[in-house]
Design an enzyme around this catalytic site. Structure first.
Site, PDB file in Angstrom:
ATOM      1  N   GLY A 199      40.306  76.123  39.936  1.00 42.14           N
ATOM      2  CA  GLY A 199      39.148  75.744  40.734  1.00 42.14           C
ATOM      3  C   GLY A 199      38.050  76.784  40.666  1.00 42.14           C
ATOM      4  N   PRO A 200      36.800  76.371  40.924  1.00 44.21           N
ATOM      5  CA  PRO A 200      35.684  77.316  40.922  1.00 44.21           C
ATOM      6  C   PRO A 200      35.861  78.380  42.000  1.00 44.21           C
ATOM      7  CG  PRO A 200      34.913  75.033  40.919  1.00 44.21           C
ATOM      8  CD  PRO A 200      36.373  74.994  41.197  1.00 44.21           C
ATOM      9  N   PRO A 201      35.158  79.493  41.884  1.00 46.01           N
ATOM     10  CA  PRO A 201      35.258  80.537  42.917  1.00 46.01           C
ATOM     11  C   PRO A 201      34.827  80.012  44.284  1.00 46.01           C
ATOM     12  CG  PRO A 201      34.144  81.375  40.955  1.00 46.01           C
ATOM     13  CD  PRO A 201      34.287  79.896  40.767  1.00 46.01           C
ATOM     14  N   THR A 203      36.577  78.003  46.360  1.00 51.84           N
ATOM     15  CA  THR A 203      37.055  76.684  46.772  1.00 51.84           C
ATOM     16  C   THR A 203      38.327  76.749  47.622  1.00 51.84           C
ATOM     17  OG1 THR A 203      38.107  76.532  44.589  1.00 51.84           O
ATOM     18  CG2 THR A 203      36.009  75.389  44.884  1.00 51.84           C
ATOM     19  N   LYS A 205      41.470  78.792  46.866  1.00 53.93           N
ATOM     20  CA  LYS A 205      42.768  78.976  46.209  1.00 53.93           C
ATOM     21  C   LYS A 205      43.614  80.025  46.940  1.00 53.93           C
ATOM     22  CE  LYS A 205      40.711  80.017  42.355  1.00 53.93           C
ATOM     23  NZ  LYS A 205      39.314  79.775  42.784  1.00 53.93           N
ATOM     24  N   THR A 206      43.017  81.173  47.222  1.00 53.22           N
ATOM     25  CA  THR A 206      43.754  82.227  47.926  1.00 53.22           C
ATOM     26  C   THR A 206      44.070  81.803  49.353  1.00 53.22           C
ATOM     27  OG1 THR A 206      42.577  83.854  46.569  1.00 53.22           O
ATOM     28  CG2 THR A 206      43.726  84.670  48.514  1.00 53.22           C
ATOM     29  N   GLU A 422       4.327  72.919  42.449  1.00 52.30           N
ATOM     30  CA  GLU A 422       5.393  72.298  43.241  1.00 52.30           C
ATOM     31  C   GLU A 422       5.063  70.853  43.589  1.00 52.30           C
ATOM     32  OE1 GLU A 422       8.160  73.714  43.452  1.00 52.30           O
ATOM     33  OE2 GLU A 422       7.494  75.662  42.730  1.00 52.30           O
TER      34      GLU A 422
END
Length: 611
Positions: A199-201, A203, A205-206, A422
């Protein structure tokens, strides 16, 4: 480690000071007072003359204190008392003090003599133990540094993890397998060797691994992949062996390796030899996970945000049996995450977390946590008691676009160019059917940009169509075309827009097969090689003639988008001027005011006109 070193250093200093103090006492302690040894006849004469103030009797030794403060020592003859010597006249006014000194001098001298030697012996023993501990430290260089989760302190559970429902289901099964193995073994099921979290940073996991530690009633060893890598070859492999040895000793157990890509990268990439430290460590991990030993009941959970660099042998079944993808949360999961992170924050009743979730597409769990933290900081700065919707909105802009740079002062000409730039983006996007609605336009400097046009998708899409890409390219070139139409030349403010447009157009041709001339063929690697060794040996899979055609198709797509943007802005030149002038007045326009100034609602896909 520093605490132990400081403690040992303090103990060493204390021993040295005690040794010095004892030595000083032995050599100088008995000479605190100056004494003079005199014969007994002199004492008798002084007694008769009335010069004595006090006589202290300690066995055969007499300590005489004269009235002028002088202290003398004399020895009385054996068998004679003070009365026999004429030194015990009650009318003389001399104080006589008798002290029982049987054995006192002997033991005092013995203790005074032994203390220094005891201190020296203690110091030597301490130094020997220090040397022994250093040797043990050198021998433990290859031991694992994994930490064991403390069940009493770890409060994270699956209830604290919002979103990622499928990932939680996979890990719940792992925890249940460890708690109730018979339920699965009776069906012939084997315990999975490993679970790889992709997974991307940011998200979660840890966070999921911490939840596993909180749910499981088994030892949980956690370590980072970088802790296996050392400058000495073989240390990493030794630490892997020690880690799995501890885990097997405490089986059933879970081992969590965070950022496993630090040691699990592909072998044979042309960089480093076969004796490279990282390769030796990886080989040991592969052997431990699927070697000759079976039935150890040790599950390895690993996490990485770079699955493309991992060695194929690490990912095969038998090592990491399950691969769990933790993707960026959708709108429903974002709302759940916001609810979890707002538990300990005083959110105002009128604050709408569902609206915040809708305004944050692409945000990860870490981004949403940071968003709420920024909102709390902003509310505290203002002295508010609750976090209102205003603080949430401002924190979204700060996290997504960067903080406002109020110190960056633009000249009037630069402000004017930025306003038209813009406004050009916004008008082209509003006029084309396959673009996202305009959420906000601002000429306040944020991050590296002088201004920003912010779009908010109505729905979250997993697939992108070719028509959508064409309209997005036209919108990206809207600012560039607006500058050209109004001022007759362009500025460097369009550089980032042109870079993004060029990358998107090339991806359409080489990766997505969206070129009629070149057909549905992928040219080159979709992601490119991440290893220098492989990239040096890589041969391009298309010819120079095809490369020239690719460049031609990319240019054609860009020119089509440019023509579309120019056509839209030429027809809406008056609206461009009106919106730009309003931006110069207020600096920021929201979606409602922008639509009011434009006059007509956004184009939909039912009214597609391709130029």
């Amino acid at each position: 480690m520093n605490k132990n070193n400081n403690h040992r250093s303090g103990l060493t200093t204390l021993l040295i000071l005690a040794l010095i103090a004892a030595s000083l006492y032995v050599f100088f302690g008995e000479e605190d007072e100056k004494t003079v040894e005199v014969p007994i006849t002199t004492v008798q004469q002084q007694f008769t003359a009335g010069e004595i103030e006090k006589i202290k009797v300690e066995g055969s030794q007499l300590t005489i204190t004269l009235k002028d403060g002088v202290v003398e020592v004399a020895t009385r003859p054996l068998g004679e008392s003070l009365s026999d010597l004429g030194l015990n006249d009650p009318n003389s006014g001399v104080i006589v003090e008798a002290v029982d000194s049987t054995g006192s001098d002997f033991w005092l001298n013995v203790i005074a003599g032994i203390i220094p030697f005891l201190l020296i012996a203690a110091f030597l023993v301490y130094m020997m133990r220090q040397a022994q501990s250093h040797n043990q430290g050198a021998m433990s260089f290859g031991q694992s540094r994994a930490t064991v989760s403390d069940k009493t302190k770890n409060k994270t559970t699956f209830a604290d993890v919002a979103g990622a429902h499928e990932a939680k289901e996979e890990l719940v099964e792992i925890v249940d397998f460890l708690k109730n193995p018979k339920k699965y073994t009776t069906m012939g099921a084997k315990i999975p060797k490993g679970v790889m979290l992709f997974g991307p940073p940011g998200t979660g996991k840890t966070l999921l691994a911490r939840a596993v530690a909180g749910e499981a009633n088994v030892p949980f060893f956690s370590i980072s992949g970088s802790e296996f890598v050392e400058m000495f070859v073989g240390v990493g492999a030794s630490r892997v062996r020690d880690l799995f040895k501890k885990a097997k000793r405490n089986a059933p157990a879970i081992v969590f390796v965070d950022e496993i890509d630090a040691v699990g990268r592909q072998r044979g990439t042309g960089m480093g030899g076969g004796h490279d430290e990282r390769e030796q460590t990886l080989n040991q991990i592969l052997t431990e996970m699927d070697g000759f030993e079976t039935g150890t009941n040790v599950i390895v959970i690993a996490a990485t945000n770079r699955p493309d660099v991992l060695d194929p042998a690490l990912l095969r079944p038998g090592r990491f049996d399950r691969r769990v993808v933790i993707d960026i949360p959708d709108i429903g999961e974002r709302e759940e995450i916001l609810q979890v992170h707002s538990r300990n924050k005083p959110i105002a009743r009128d604050a709408n977390l569902q609206k915040v979730a809708r305004q944050t597409p692409g945000f990860t769990g870490a981004d949403l946590e940071n968003l709420l933290n920024e909102a709390a900081i902003l509310a505290a700065t203002k002295g508010l008691k609750t976090i209102t919707q205003t603080e949430l909105e401002k924190s979204i802009e700060k996290v997504a676009l960067g903080p406002e740079k109020k110190s960056r002062v633009l000249s009037d000409d630069e402000k004017k160019v930025t306003a038209f730039h813009e406004a050009g983006h916004a008008i082209v996007s509003h006029a084309l059917p396959y673009t996202d609605p305009v959420h906000k336009i601002s000429i306040v400097s944020r991050g590296m940009a002088l201004g920003v046009t912010w779009y908010l998708p109505e729905i979250e899409r997993k697939l992108q169509s070719e028509s959508r890409f064409h309209d997005e390219l036209a919108s990206l070139l809207g600012g560039h075309v607006a500058e050209e139409l109004v001022f007759g030349e362009v500025t460097t403010g369009s550089s980032n827009d042109l870079e993004r447009a060029s990358k998107l157009a090339r991806a359409m041709v080489t990766q997505f097969g969206m070129s009629e001339k070149l057909g549905p063929v992928i040219y080159g690697s979709a992601h490119g090689s991440i290893f220098i060794g492989k990239d040096l040996m890589h041969e391009r899979d298309y010819s120079e003639e095809m490369a020239s055609k690719i460049d031609g198709e990319v240019k054609k797509i860009i020119e089509t988008a440019y023509s579309t943007a120019k056509s839209v802005l030429s027809k809406n030149k008056a609206k461009l001027k009106k919106i730009a002038e309003r931006l110069l007045e207020v600096e920021t326009l929201d979606s409602k005011e922008f639509e009011k100034l434009y006059g007509t609602p956004k184009a939909t896909a039912e009214f597609v006109v391709r130029i």
